[in-house]
Design a protein around this motif. Structure first.
Motif, PDB file in Angstrom:
ATOM      1  N   TYR A 100       3.955  -9.514   0.810  1.00 26.41           N
ATOM      2  CA  TYR A 100       2.605  -9.951   2.025  1.00 26.41           C
ATOM      3  C   TYR A 100       2.613  -8.268   2.398  1.00 26.41           C
ATOM      4  CZ  TYR A 100       1.209  -9.657   6.034  1.00 26.41           C
ATOM      5  OH  TYR A 100       0.214  -9.412   7.605  1.00 26.41           O
ATOM      6  N   ASP A 101       1.609  -7.637   1.926  1.00 25.08           N
ATOM      7  CA  ASP A 101       0.388  -6.532   2.590  1.00 25.08           C
ATOM      8  C   ASP A 101      -0.354  -6.982   3.484  1.00 25.08           C
ATOM      9  OD1 ASP A 101       0.575  -3.506   2.254  1.00 25.08           O
ATOM     10  OD2 ASP A 101      -0.976  -4.145   2.814  1.00 25.08           O
ATOM     11  N   PRO A 102      -0.673  -6.268   4.632  1.00 30.09           N
ATOM     12  CA  PRO A 102      -2.404  -7.164   5.245  1.00 30.09           C
ATOM     13  C   PRO A 102      -3.665  -6.983   5.168  1.00 30.09           C
ATOM     14  CG  PRO A 102      -0.235  -5.323   7.032  1.00 30.09           C
ATOM     15  CD  PRO A 102       0.284  -5.865   5.352  1.00 30.09           C
ATOM     16  N   LYS A 103      -3.311  -5.944   4.257  1.00 25.23           N
ATOM     17  CA  LYS A 103      -4.746  -5.039   3.124  1.00 25.23           C
ATOM     18  C   LYS A 103      -4.740  -4.890   2.229  1.00 25.23           C
ATOM     19  CE  LYS A 103      -6.599  -4.174   7.137  1.00 25.23           C
ATOM     20  NZ  LYS A 103      -7.573  -5.202   7.971  1.00 25.23           N
ATOM     21  N   VAL A 104      -3.572  -5.617   1.375  1.00 25.19           N
ATOM     22  CA  VAL A 104      -4.233  -5.389  -0.252  1.00 25.19           C
ATOM     23  C   VAL A 104      -3.886  -6.470  -0.457  1.00 25.19           C
ATOM     24  CG1 VAL A 104      -2.296  -4.970  -2.267  1.00 25.19           C
ATOM     25  CG2 VAL A 104      -2.438  -3.203   0.034  1.00 25.19           C
ATOM     26  N   THR A 105      -4.795  -7.340  -1.602  1.00 27.80           N
ATOM     27  CA  THR A 105      -5.459  -8.461  -2.034  1.00 27.80           C
ATOM     28  C   THR A 105      -4.172  -8.587  -3.250  1.00 27.80           C
ATOM     29  OG1 THR A 105      -6.456  -7.429  -4.229  1.00 27.80           O
ATOM     30  CG2 THR A 105      -7.270  -8.323  -2.291  1.00 27.80           C
ATOM     31  N   ALA A 106      -3.659 -10.241  -3.732  1.00 25.57           N
ATOM     32  CA  ALA A 106      -2.737 -10.856  -4.953  1.00 25.57           C
ATOM     33  C   ALA A 106      -2.969 -10.399  -6.136  1.00 25.57           C
ATOM     34  CB  ALA A 106      -2.867 -12.003  -4.441  1.00 25.57           C
ATOM     35  N   GLU A 107      -4.076 -10.060  -6.592  1.00 27.94           N
ATOM     36  CA  GLU A 107      -4.795  -9.583  -7.616  1.00 27.94           C
ATOM     37  C   GLU A 107      -4.793  -7.396  -7.404  1.00 27.94           C
ATOM     38  OE1 GLU A 107      -5.620 -11.173 -10.061  1.00 27.94           O
ATOM     39  OE2 GLU A 107      -5.324 -12.768  -8.495  1.00 27.94           O
ATOM     40  N   GLN A 108      -4.580  -7.089  -6.597  1.00 28.44           N
ATOM     41  CA  GLN A 108      -4.195  -5.796  -7.086  1.00 28.44           C
ATOM     42  C   GLN A 108      -2.550  -5.830  -7.315  1.00 28.44           C
ATOM     43  OE1 GLN A 108      -6.861  -3.439  -6.436  1.00 28.44           O
ATOM     44  NE2 GLN A 108      -4.980  -2.359  -7.850  1.00 28.44           N
ATOM     45  N   ILE A 109      -2.314  -6.694  -6.611  1.00 27.85           N
ATOM     46  CA  ILE A 109      -0.402  -6.367  -7.095  1.00 27.85           C
ATOM     47  C   ILE A 109      -0.273  -6.554  -8.549  1.00 27.85           C
ATOM     48  CG2 ILE A 109       1.341  -7.286  -6.772  1.00 27.85           C
ATOM     49  CD1 ILE A 109       0.165  -7.880  -3.614  1.00 27.85           C
ATOM     50  N   TYR A 110      -1.134  -7.973  -8.887  1.00 23.36           N
ATOM     51  CA  TYR A 110      -0.970  -8.048 -10.237  1.00 23.36           C
ATOM     52  C   TYR A 110      -1.284  -7.248 -11.027  1.00 23.36           C
ATOM     53  CZ  TYR A 110       0.756 -12.595  -8.602  1.00 23.36           C
ATOM     54  OH  TYR A 110       1.198 -14.061  -8.367  1.00 23.36           O
TER      55      TYR A 110
ATOM     56  N   ALA B 189       0.628  -1.096  -0.212  1.00 28.52           N
ATOM     57  CA  ALA B 189       0.231  -0.066   0.215  1.00 28.52           C
ATOM     58  C   ALA B 189       1.162   1.261   0.445  1.00 28.52           C
ATOM     59  CB  ALA B 189      -0.743  -0.172   0.972  1.00 28.52           C
ATOM     60  N   PHE B 190       0.237   2.571  -0.240  1.00 25.49           N
ATOM     61  CA  PHE B 190       1.217   3.449  -0.886  1.00 25.49           C
ATOM     62  C   PHE B 190       1.388   4.885   0.755  1.00 25.49           C
ATOM     63  CE2 PHE B 190      -1.212   7.348  -0.219  1.00 25.49           C
ATOM     64  CZ  PHE B 190      -2.289   6.890  -0.097  1.00 25.49           C
ATOM     65  N   LYS B 191       0.480   3.902   1.759  1.00 26.80           N
ATOM     66  CA  LYS B 191       0.678   4.029   3.109  1.00 26.80           C
ATOM     67  C   LYS B 191      -0.078   3.745   4.368  1.00 26.80           C
ATOM     68  CE  LYS B 191      -1.405   7.713   4.570  1.00 26.80           C
ATOM     69  NZ  LYS B 191      -2.340   8.937   5.141  1.00 26.80           N
ATOM     70  N   LYS B 192      -0.091   3.057   5.053  1.00 26.81           N
ATOM     71  CA  LYS B 192      -0.078   2.174   6.136  1.00 26.81           C
ATOM     72  C   LYS B 192      -1.442   2.439   6.106  1.00 26.81           C
ATOM     73  CE  LYS B 192       0.520   4.202  10.451  1.00 26.81           C
ATOM     74  NZ  LYS B 192       0.377   4.562  12.261  1.00 26.81           N
ATOM     75  N   ASP B 193      -2.247   1.751   7.252  1.00 27.75           N
ATOM     76  CA  ASP B 193      -3.755   1.665   7.178  1.00 27.75           C
ATOM     77  C   ASP B 193      -4.727   2.389   6.119  1.00 27.75           C
ATOM     78  OD1 ASP B 193      -3.432   1.210   9.786  1.00 27.75           O
ATOM     79  OD2 ASP B 193      -3.340   2.640  10.249  1.00 27.75           O
ATOM     80  N   THR B 194      -4.300   1.495   4.831  1.00 24.24           N
ATOM     81  CA  THR B 194      -5.049   1.702   3.221  1.00 24.24           C
ATOM     82  C   THR B 194      -4.971   0.458   2.378  1.00 24.24           C
ATOM     83  OG1 THR B 194      -5.579   2.886   1.596  1.00 24.24           O
ATOM     84  CG2 THR B 194      -3.534   3.326   2.415  1.00 24.24           C
ATOM     85  N   ASN B 195      -5.965   0.304   1.717  1.00 25.29           N
ATOM     86  CA  ASN B 195      -5.614  -0.684   0.901  1.00 25.29           C
ATOM     87  C   ASN B 195      -5.053  -0.282  -0.290  1.00 25.29           C
ATOM     88  OD1 ASN B 195      -8.034   0.396   1.215  1.00 25.29           O
ATOM     89  ND2 ASN B 195      -8.840  -2.315   0.440  1.00 25.29           N
ATOM     90  N   ASP B 196      -5.079   0.957  -0.317  1.00 24.79           N
ATOM     91  CA  ASP B 196      -4.869   1.566  -1.849  1.00 24.79           C
ATOM     92  C   ASP B 196      -3.197   1.692  -2.231  1.00 24.79           C
ATOM     93  OD1 ASP B 196      -4.996   3.247  -4.194  1.00 24.79           O
ATOM     94  OD2 ASP B 196      -5.880   4.751  -3.181  1.00 24.79           O
ATOM     95  N   THR B 197      -3.309   1.486  -3.309  1.00 23.56           N
ATOM     96  CA  THR B 197      -1.666   1.193  -3.790  1.00 23.56           C
ATOM     97  C   THR B 197      -1.763   2.134  -4.748  1.00 23.56           C
ATOM     98  OG1 THR B 197      -2.630  -0.897  -5.594  1.00 23.56           O
ATOM     99  CG2 THR B 197      -2.076  -1.839  -3.660  1.00 23.56           C
ATOM    100  N   ARG B 198      -2.343   3.102  -5.374  1.00 26.78           N
ATOM    101  CA  ARG B 198      -2.143   3.664  -6.307  1.00 26.78           C
ATOM    102  C   ARG B 198      -1.020   4.765  -6.477  1.00 26.78           C
ATOM    103  NH1 ARG B 198      -8.101   6.297  -6.763  1.00 26.78           N
ATOM    104  NH2 ARG B 198      -7.626   6.618  -4.923  1.00 26.78           N
TER     105      ARG B 198
END
Ligand code: UDX
Ligand code: ADP
Length: 464
Positions: free
Chosen positions: A369-379, A339-348
């Motif tokens: 490994y990220d506690p809130k971001v999904t694998a699909e978002q990472i790909y 994620a671009f910062k903690k406490d969000t699942n936003d990765t933009r």
């Protein structure tokens, strides 16, 4: 005009939290958030509020309280527009990826589609509020479309830029430093529209914190605020590189500088580079506007903030390669935080995307490994760069569900998001399970250098 029904177009990181708070604080107003993305709306309506599509501390409780009472999520955009006296536009305004202004100007196609839809559907007067970050003078374009394609009803356009930061959206919305409302304040109808929106916020924000201006000032203030904030991060990041060369420590410098009340202590945390949907987009936008007026020095000045930020991400990645004996080919590198910062699942625009892409070009194997971001978002984030095919990304990058698993048998670990839980990891155990020498790169100044060095890590940290 008394507002009884609000419609918000766009159920994203801005629209969702903002409308949830309005609904919570204004039980007498029905708030309907609409989106063309059916999956997103279904997630907002999920019986289990923990499944709402946006992770923000405290948000799910507010949604739980208001949803079904006066907060609704729907894909029926026409109906919500028709019923509302006030319509917020919170759709995405990404940087253009084609044509004139490619890579710089904001793409306003989603805004324009909204305007045309509002014009087509509206049978009664509406107040239209631009909430998304927009280039200066978008309100004028909106007005033009609405007035020329509408059914003869009166539209008032307001600019009400969002200043919430992700990860702290709920607190920012509940106690904003200021609410800014721009409108056509020289006319009676314009003033009434501004007052109608002031009255919505006045349900929980004191009047001294609600500023009213003309539309252009409001639009430009938003770009300016984001440019200033991003500039502070690039300024401290520029000093971080100098610190690494001179033996100064950037945190000590930031503290000493920040204690000057004229400078202030906030937003001086050196990092692997800022991300998020706003900073880069807004500065590029500012640069584009300045250039379009022939203000080349102004444009160059602000562009440097982006140039430095790109440099920071690149040099962090380059340092990993250099430290691992000038090659990461075939080596396993664990990325903690996407994620671009903690406490969000936003990765933009997250730095993790660019650092990983750099390492993948050097033929590294990446485990994330990220506690809130999904694998699909990472790909999806890696695919969006277009550097390599989706199948290549999937074969080189794996996504796991614990930090320990990511680090196991790795040559190096890079901490790229400042999630609190990374401080609590059992770094002794992680060290034992890594290949030696075990490298640890802290892109967030999160970890204790002395402690990690005493465990045995080859430890690198930004700005020291
Ligand atoms: C920003 C603005 O803060 C907000 O007012 C606006 O409405 C939207 O853009 P946001 O992008 O959500 O909010 O988060 P922010 O807290 O500003 O952080 C942006 C990036 O800068 C993150 O990647 C963060 O990690 C980084 N950052 C921030 C630093 O590297 N150092 C700092 O000191 C502060
Ligand atoms: P932000 O961070 O600005 O909130 P997001 O991308 O999270 O941006 O959210 C914007 C939302 O706007 C997306 O869910 C997208 O589907 C929605 N959207 C875009 N165009 C339209 C439109 N014409 N009508 C309804 N929703 C739209």
């Amino acid at each position: 005009m008394k507002i009884k029904n609000i419609c918000c177009i766009g159920a994203g990181y801005v629209g969702g939290p903002t409308m949830a708070i309005i609904a919570q604080k204004c039980p007498h107003i029905n708030v309907t958030v609409v989106d063309i993305n059916e999956k997103r709306i279904a997630a907002w309506n999920d019986e289990d509020v923990n499944n709402i599509p946006i992770y923000e501390p405290g948000l799910s409780d507010i949604v739980k309280e208001a949803r079904g009472r006066n907060l609704f999520f729907s894909t029926n955009v026409d109906e919500a527009i028709d019923n509302a006296e006030m319509i917020f536009i919170s759709v995405n305004t990404p940087t253009k990826t084609y044509g004139i202004g490619k890579g710089m100007a904001a793409d306003l196609k989603y805004i324009e589609l909204c305007a045309r839809q509002i014009a087509r559907v509206s049978k009664t007067d509406k107040i239209v509020v631009e909430k998304s970050t927009l280039p200066v003078r978008t309100a004028e374009a909106l007005k033009n479309i609405l007035e020329n394609t509408g059914n003869g009803v009166n539209f008032q356009i307001l600019s009400n830029p969002e200043f919430l930061a992700e990860g702290t959206a709920v607190e920012d919305l509940l106690a904003p430093d200021r609410v800014l409302i721009g409108g056509d304040i020289d006319t009676v109808k314009g003033k009434d529209a501004v007052e109608a929106l002031v009255n919505v916020y006045a349900n929980w924000v004191s009047r001294e914190h609600i500023l009213t201006t003309n539309v252009w000032s409001s639009e430009l203030s938003k770009l300016t605020a984001n440019a200033f904030l991003a500039q502070r991060v690039s300024s401290i990041n520029a000093m971080s590189e100098l610190c690494e060369k001179t033996g100064a420590d950037v945190n000590e410098v930031a503290k000493a500088v920040g204690m000057d009340s004229r400078i202030g202590a906030k937003f001086l945390q050196s990092s692997v580079g800022f991300g998020g949907s706003c900073f880069q987009k807004d500065i590029l936008n500012l640069v584009y506007i300045a250039k379009s007026f022939g203000l080349n020095e102004v444009a160059d000045y602000w562009e440097q903030v982006i140039i430095l930020n790109d440099h920071q991400k690149r040099r962090f990645a380059a340092n990993i390669v250099k430290s691992l004996f000038n090659t990461v080919s075939g080596k396993k590198i664990a990325i903690l935080g996407w994620a671009f910062k903690k406490d969000t699942n936003d990765t933009r625009e997250s730095a993790a995307i660019y650092v990983s892409d750099y390492l993948l070009n050097e033929q590294a194997e990446i485990v994330v490994y990220d506690p809130k971001v999904t694998a699909e978002q990472i790909y999806a984030d890696l695919d969006y760069l277009g550097t390599r095919s989706d199948s290549e990304n999937r074969s080189l990058v794996s996504v796991v569900s614990t930090a320990e698993e990511a680090c196991k048998n790795s040559h190096a670990v890079a901490v790229l998001t400042e999630w609190d839980e990374f401080k609590e990891l059992d770094w002794n155990e992680i060290y034992k399970n890594m290949l030696k020498p075990a490298f640890l790169f802290d892109g967030r100044r999160l970890l204790d250098k002395a402690e990690l060095q005493s465990i045995g890590f080859d430890f690198f940290v930004i700005g020291n």
